[in-house]
Design a protein around this motif. Sequence first.
Motif, PDB file in Angstrom:
ATOM      1  N   GLN A   1      -3.335   4.302 -15.587  1.00  0.00           N
ATOM      2  CA  GLN A   1      -3.997   5.577 -15.369  1.00  0.00           C
ATOM      3  C   GLN A   1      -5.329   5.332 -14.625  1.00  0.00           C
ATOM      4  O   GLN A   1      -5.784   4.202 -14.474  1.00  0.00           O
ATOM      5  CB  GLN A   1      -4.255   6.272 -16.706  1.00  0.00           C
TER       6      GLN A   1
ATOM      7  N   LYS B   1      -5.446  -6.016 -13.270  1.00  0.00           N
ATOM      8  CA  LYS B   1      -6.082  -4.832 -13.857  1.00  0.00           C
ATOM      9  C   LYS B   1      -6.687  -3.993 -12.745  1.00  0.00           C
ATOM     10  O   LYS B   1      -7.064  -4.492 -11.684  1.00  0.00           O
ATOM     11  CB  LYS B   1      -7.131  -5.223 -14.882  1.00  0.00           C
TER      12      LYS B   1
ATOM     13  N   THR C   1       3.802   5.750 -17.690  1.00  0.00           N
ATOM     14  CA  THR C   1       3.328   6.283 -18.981  1.00  0.00           C
ATOM     15  C   THR C   1       2.318   5.367 -19.643  1.00  0.00           C
ATOM     16  O   THR C   1       1.689   5.751 -20.637  1.00  0.00           O
ATOM     17  CB  THR C   1       4.525   6.486 -19.926  1.00  0.00           C
ATOM     18  N   TRP C   2       2.160   4.162 -19.131  1.00  0.00           N
ATOM     19  CA  TRP C   2       1.246   3.215 -19.766  1.00  0.00           C
ATOM     20  C   TRP C   2      -0.198   3.540 -19.403  1.00  0.00           C
ATOM     21  O   TRP C   2      -0.527   3.951 -18.275  1.00  0.00           O
ATOM     22  CB  TRP C   2       1.568   1.782 -19.337  1.00  0.00           C
ATOM     23  N   LYS C   3      -1.016   3.298 -20.361  1.00  0.00           N
ATOM     24  CA  LYS C   3      -2.434   3.584 -20.170  1.00  0.00           C
ATOM     25  C   LYS C   3      -3.063   2.668 -19.125  1.00  0.00           C
ATOM     26  O   LYS C   3      -4.019   3.049 -18.443  1.00  0.00           O
ATOM     27  CB  LYS C   3      -3.150   3.433 -21.529  1.00  0.00           C
ATOM     28  N   ASN C   4      -2.520   1.457 -18.980  1.00  0.00           N
ATOM     29  CA  ASN C   4      -3.103   0.480 -18.056  1.00  0.00           C
ATOM     30  C   ASN C   4      -3.120   0.981 -16.613  1.00  0.00           C
ATOM     31  O   ASN C   4      -3.905   0.518 -15.795  1.00  0.00           O
ATOM     32  CB  ASN C   4      -2.321  -0.833 -18.103  1.00  0.00           C
TER      33      ASN C   4
ATOM     34  N   PHE D   1      -2.394  -5.800 -17.106  1.00  0.00           N
ATOM     35  CA  PHE D   1      -0.975  -5.961 -17.374  1.00  0.00           C
ATOM     36  C   PHE D   1      -0.477  -7.152 -16.572  1.00  0.00           C
ATOM     37  O   PHE D   1      -0.877  -7.362 -15.426  1.00  0.00           O
ATOM     38  CB  PHE D   1      -0.203  -4.697 -16.958  1.00  0.00           C
TER      39      PHE D   1
ATOM     40  N   PRO E   1       5.072  -0.835 -12.336  1.00  0.00           N
ATOM     41  CA  PRO E   1       4.291  -0.222 -13.427  1.00  0.00           C
ATOM     42  C   PRO E   1       5.017   0.972 -14.056  1.00  0.00           C
ATOM     43  O   PRO E   1       5.683   1.738 -13.364  1.00  0.00           O
ATOM     44  CB  PRO E   1       2.998   0.213 -12.727  1.00  0.00           C
ATOM     45  N   ASP E   2       4.866   1.077 -15.337  1.00  0.00           N
ATOM     46  CA  ASP E   2       5.387   2.225 -16.079  1.00  0.00           C
ATOM     47  C   ASP E   2       4.327   3.321 -16.031  1.00  0.00           C
ATOM     48  O   ASP E   2       3.202   3.134 -16.507  1.00  0.00           O
ATOM     49  CB  ASP E   2       5.668   1.822 -17.522  1.00  0.00           C
TER      50      ASP E   2
ATOM     51  N   ASP F   1      -9.956  -1.553 -18.230  1.00  0.00           N
ATOM     52  CA  ASP F   1      -9.204  -2.223 -19.287  1.00  0.00           C
ATOM     53  C   ASP F   1      -9.592  -3.690 -19.321  1.00  0.00           C
ATOM     54  O   ASP F   1      -9.689  -4.349 -18.293  1.00  0.00           O
ATOM     55  CB  ASP F   1      -7.705  -2.080 -19.052  1.00  0.00           C
TER      56      ASP F   1
END
Length: 464
Positions: free
Chosen positions: A417, A368, A412-415, A428, A409-410, A424
């Motif tokens: 940003q 995280k 678009t994922w909130k994790n 992830f 990491p994607d 968080d």
Amino acid sequence: MVRSLSQWTKTLSFPSRLSPNRTSKESVVNVQPSSPGVSPTPSASSLPQGSEKTISPIPITEISQIIYPDPESEKAIMGSVVYCIHHKEGCQWSDELRKLKAHLNTCKHDAVLCAAQCGAMIPRVLMQDHLRYTCPRRRTNCEHCAKEFSGSALEDHQGNCGHEPVYCENKCGAKVQRRHTQQHLQQHCSKRLVPCRHCGQRYTQDTVGAHGASCARAPVPCPQRCAAAPARDELDAHLRDHCAAASLPCAYRDAGCRFKGTRQALDRHVEESCQAHLALVCGVATRQARQLESLRSALARLALNQSGALVWRISDFAAKMAEAKCKEGVELVSPAFYTSQYGYKLQASLFLNGNGAGESTHMSVYIKILPGEYDALLRWPFAHTVSFTLFDQSSTPDRACNMVESFVPDPTWKNFQRPSKEPDALGFGFPRFVSHEMLKKRNFVKDDVLFLRVKVDPSKIVAV
């Protein structure tokens, strides 16, 4: 003293030849002209006929008959001009030989018996000096004590006279009478050793005064003008602990108290200002607490890993696994680390008994993103590859088989940003990272310790 003929004819000197009216054949004495030191001697013809080779002593009364065999020769010789027998000593007299005897009776260079009858033969010119200075029978007074001595006694007396001035043996330069030398050495000599009246050390009389100006035990007046006169080496202690006139600062000056005063005034101030001093100390304590917290934060930042890779050591694995199986949701979190010196701040979390899809069967691992100090300068979302490696601690490195999982990491994922102040809660990762059965089969756990590495690929770091 009157010399006999045989005495004063031995060293006669003739300045000129005999009279030209006389030939050498008529003379019975061979005389060399102008040859000082030549003595007239009887010729062979003047000796009696038939004399032996060994000549017996001749009475003085017959010497003139031997030297002068006839009146004409005697007249010629006695009329010859000669030098005084003391001409080498400086006598300038010269005249006929017949007058030499009378001259010697008055010649100042002729030696006569000492007038004091010491037995010495002394030239008349030196008689006064002899009688005054060298005659052993002379009577003279000591120039220091004025006592009268004979010559020999004076020589023994000299060097021992108590009135004679002598130099001090301590080399102070003074001259004192010999009889007073001990008194001088003990009472007046500037080089005598005397003790310092303060420290007791011994110094010469001419240096003890200079020593007193720097003696550590000498009393000095108090700079604060109190009545005390402490020793020089005790002055600091006196000013610090005893001086009644000293202006002392308050003991709470470091806390902010600005009071200064005498020792008595300071004691009253301390008694009357307890509340004020307590407030000052509390303020200092508060400021120090803030400073300690700031230092702890700075030290924590310095201790953070900034290499982009964390090797996490989980000790007491068995106890922690048992606790995870007994309690629900037991999470282990790693120390925070940075991807670089000014990079992203990350933290790994581990569920030994699993989480989500791996609960009770697998060990789950997550990453995280934490709020970092340099987030405002970084590019978001976070887009670096993250890999997890569980190390196989086999005793044979060639047979070790590490467990590795990674992800990209994607964006678009909130994790991934930019995190808010509250990150968080989970992050992830992999709920089913490694099964419990696999942990038992391999050497992932050894000596009750497990090693997990979390690594961020440095090629994905965005420069600021």
